[in-house]
Design an enzyme around this catalytic site. Structure first.
Site, PDB file in Angstrom:
ATOM      1  N   GLU A   1       1.961  -1.230  -5.915  1.00  0.00           N
ATOM      2  CA  GLU A   1       3.346  -0.817  -5.686  1.00  0.00           C
ATOM      3  C   GLU A   1       4.315  -1.636  -6.522  1.00  0.00           C
ATOM      4  O   GLU A   1       4.178  -2.855  -6.635  1.00  0.00           O
ATOM      5  CB  GLU A   1       3.700  -0.945  -4.195  1.00  0.00           C
ATOM      6  CG  GLU A   1       2.825  -0.117  -3.268  1.00  0.00           C
ATOM      7  CD  GLU A   1       2.990   1.381  -3.476  1.00  0.00           C
ATOM      8  OE1 GLU A   1       3.949   1.802  -4.148  1.00  0.00           O
ATOM      9  OE2 GLU A   1       2.138   2.129  -2.957  1.00  0.00           O
TER      10      GLU A   1
ATOM     11  N   ARG B   1       7.706   8.645  10.031  1.00  0.00           N
ATOM     12  CA  ARG B   1       7.234   9.986  10.381  1.00  0.00           C
ATOM     13  C   ARG B   1       6.512   9.981  11.720  1.00  0.00           C
ATOM     14  O   ARG B   1       6.412  11.020  12.389  1.00  0.00           O
ATOM     15  CB  ARG B   1       6.312  10.541   9.286  1.00  0.00           C
ATOM     16  CG  ARG B   1       5.010   9.779   9.113  1.00  0.00           C
ATOM     17  CD  ARG B   1       4.071  10.436   8.110  1.00  0.00           C
ATOM     18  NE  ARG B   1       2.830   9.691   7.995  1.00  0.00           N
ATOM     19  CZ  ARG B   1       1.798   9.804   8.827  1.00  0.00           C
ATOM     20  NH1 ARG B   1       1.869  10.660   9.836  1.00  0.00           N
ATOM     21  NH2 ARG B   1       0.704   9.076   8.656  1.00  0.00           N
TER      22      ARG B   1
ATOM     23  N   CYS C   1       4.505  -0.251   5.740  1.00  0.00           N
ATOM     24  CA  CYS C   1       4.052  -0.862   4.479  1.00  0.00           C
ATOM     25  C   CYS C   1       5.242  -1.200   3.576  1.00  0.00           C
ATOM     26  O   CYS C   1       5.356  -2.322   3.067  1.00  0.00           O
ATOM     27  CB  CYS C   1       3.096   0.072   3.753  1.00  0.00           C
ATOM     28  SG  CYS C   1       1.492   0.279   4.558  1.00  0.00           S
TER      29      CYS C   1
ATOM     30  N   HIS D   1      -1.663  -0.604  -1.902  1.00  0.00           N
ATOM     31  CA  HIS D   1      -2.141   0.408  -0.965  1.00  0.00           C
ATOM     32  C   HIS D   1      -3.599   0.748  -1.269  1.00  0.00           C
ATOM     33  O   HIS D   1      -3.961   0.953  -2.434  1.00  0.00           O
ATOM     34  CB  HIS D   1      -1.297   1.681  -1.090  1.00  0.00           C
ATOM     35  CG  HIS D   1      -0.223   1.791  -0.071  1.00  0.00           C
ATOM     36  ND1 HIS D   1       1.105   1.929  -0.391  1.00  0.00           N
ATOM     37  CD2 HIS D   1      -0.276   1.786   1.287  1.00  0.00           C
ATOM     38  CE1 HIS D   1       1.831   2.009   0.718  1.00  0.00           C
ATOM     39  NE2 HIS D   1       1.007   1.925   1.749  1.00  0.00           N
TER      40      HIS D   1
END
Length: 208
Positions: free
Chosen positions: A80, A90, A143, A164
């Protein structure tokens, strides 16, 4: 001796295990230096993860923070590049919180760039035959919150970033994309070994 703080996450969303915590423990079990490796498993909860991470950084003053987490559905390891100041969950976290359109840090900058040598890490992973890519979005769940928090909490001369991971073979739901457990552990070990490398540059000195 440099201090490296390496973290994974506890299980969430009904899973029995989280391959990020498994990979972190596997690396620690065989780690032989040259750095002082500190490992931790973070809660998958917005408030608790940030509090735990800040406590670990204050306690150990690491030269680099490498946080890892699960990207279910991915077939590649994602290095990332950016943490954004946004929470938009979500699903509820493990404490039942489900913030939306909320900041990770009130008054913080809109984004923080990872200070690990992201392009160098991508280069190392691909040269070792591991499927990897550079990612411009760590999402808006825990995250990303941990990445953004780490970048704001480390010393000015320290590095921080996030990787990730896909599901591992031993944790993947039926039909889900995954990589072998040993390959995830190998990838995390490579990130640890190269976290303090210089960034990759083009001829002439500019970044890719």
């Amino acid at each position: 001796m440099a201090v490296i703080l390496l973290t994974g996450f506890e299980p969430f969303d009904g899973a029995a295990r989280n391959p990020s915590a498994d990979a972190v423990r596997a690396v620690a079990a065989d780690y032989d230096g040259p750095h002082d490796l500190v490992i931790a498993t973070l809660p998958v909860a917005f408030d608790a993860s940030a509090l735990r991470l800040r406590d670990l950084i204050a306690m150990h003053s690491p030269d680099a923070v490498i946080a890892t987490g699960l990207a279910g559905g991915s077939q590649r390891i994602a290095v990332e590049r950016i943490g954004v100041n946004l929470i938009d969950a979500r699903i509820p976290d493990n404490d039942g919180a489900q913030p939306f359109d909320a900041p990770s840090e009130i008054g913080g900058p809109a984004a923080r760039f990872a200070s690990l040598p992201t392009k160098r890490l991508f280069q190392v992973l691909t040269e070792e035959g591991l499927p990897a890519h550079l990612s411009l979005s760590a999402g808006t769940y825990v995250c990303n919150h941990v990445l953004y928090t780490a970048l704001g909490a480390v010393r000015a001369d320290a590095r921080a970033g996030f990787v990730h991971l896909p599901w591992s073979t031993s944790t993947a739901p039926a039909g889900a994309a995954h990589l072998a457990d040993k390959d995830l552990a190998r990838a995390v070990r490579l990130v640890v070994d190269h976290a303090l490398d210089a960034e990759v540059t083009r001829p002439g000195g500019s970044l890719w």
